[in-house]
Design a protein around this motif. Structure first.
Motif: not given
Ligand SMILES: Nc1nc2c(ncn2[C@@H]2O[C@H](COP(=O)(O)OP(=O)(O)OP(=O)(O)O)[C@@H](O)[C@H]2O)c(=O)[nH]1
Ligand SMILES: [Mg+2]
Length: 199
Positions: A34, A56-58, A81, A146, A149
């Motif tokens: 997701r 990204s945070k977005t 995603g 994560k 968390k």
């Molecule tokens: N605390 C914490 N934050 C995380 C971790 N992994 C990712 N994040 C945060 O989660 C958010 C999304 O991470 P991305 O890696 O961009 O997520 P994605 O699945 O690639 O998202 P899309 O490209 O939108 O599908 C970011 O703000 C990251 O910094 C983790 O292991 N720990």
């Protein structure tokens, strides 16, 4: 057997649809999950490169299928995603169709990493992917991202809950890219997949 060096990963190309993907030879492992689950962060953590895949945070940051080379004819794939709400429906449908095409057609797909935020596991999309991988006989490994968390007890109970849903041969692990948890386990898994497929 293909030589794989995750630390030497380089960006290869982006594709908006299947026809733009690099030649379907060799082997690759795709990261799906997701939107905002942490796919791109996991790829950066795995390859020890902060800025390889854009994060990204977005939600919805990764809108194209991104390919990274980790060896001769060996690739990692960052899929867009699933379920990004703010994209117009038409575009969303097209997106999902492209992911669907990719999953169904891609001969070089050696395994799938299903990325789930440990706080939001086993949503509809995740269950669909587990079902699909089981039917298609594509190896599946789940990472619960994560993990930092949650407290240890909650991490373990989510891990057990997900383990109970797995089909034969599927595996699951904890991961935290910010707190350095789970890289070796993930890289061992990927290397075992990539080394056993004849690239
Ligand atoms: N605390 C914490 N934050 C995380 C971790 N992994 C990712 N994040 C945060 O989660 C958010 C999304 O991470 P991305 O890696 O961009 O997520 P994605 O699945 O690639 O998202 P899309 O490209 O939108 O599908 C970011 O703000 C990251 O910094 C983790 O292991 N720990
Ligand atoms: Mg991403």
């Amino acid at each position: 057997m293909a030589a794989v060096d995750l630390d030497q990963a380089t960006f290869l190309t982006s594709a908006a649809k299947l026809s733009q993907c690099p030649a379907d030879s060799g082997c690759e492992v795709a990261f799906c999950g997701r939107s905002n689950a942490g796919k791109s962060s996991a790829i950066n953590y795995l390859t020890r490169q902060r800025k390889l895949a854009r994060t990204s945070k977005t939600p919805g940051r990764t809108q194209l299928i991104n390919f990274f080379t980790v060896g001769d004819g060996v690739r990692l794939v960052d899929l867009p995603g699933y379920g990004y709400a703010r994209v117009p429906t038409g575009m969303k449908d097209a997106w999902h169709r492209h992911i669907d095409d990719y999953l169904r057609e891609r001969e070089s797909l050696a395994g799938l990493v299903l990325v789930m935020d440990i706080r939001h596991p086993l949503k509809d999309f995740d269950r669909m992917m587990i079902e699909w991988a089981d039917q298609a006989r594509v190896p599946l490994h789940i990472i619960l991202t994560k993990a930092d968390k949650l407290k240890r007890g909650a991490q373990q109970s989510t891990l057990f809950k997900v383990e109970k849903e797995l089909r034969q041969g599927m595996t699951v692990q904890l991961l935290s890219s910010t707190h350095d948890v789970g890289r070796d386990e993930l890289s061992d898994k990927l290397i075992s997949w990539l080394a056993t497929s004849d690239g």
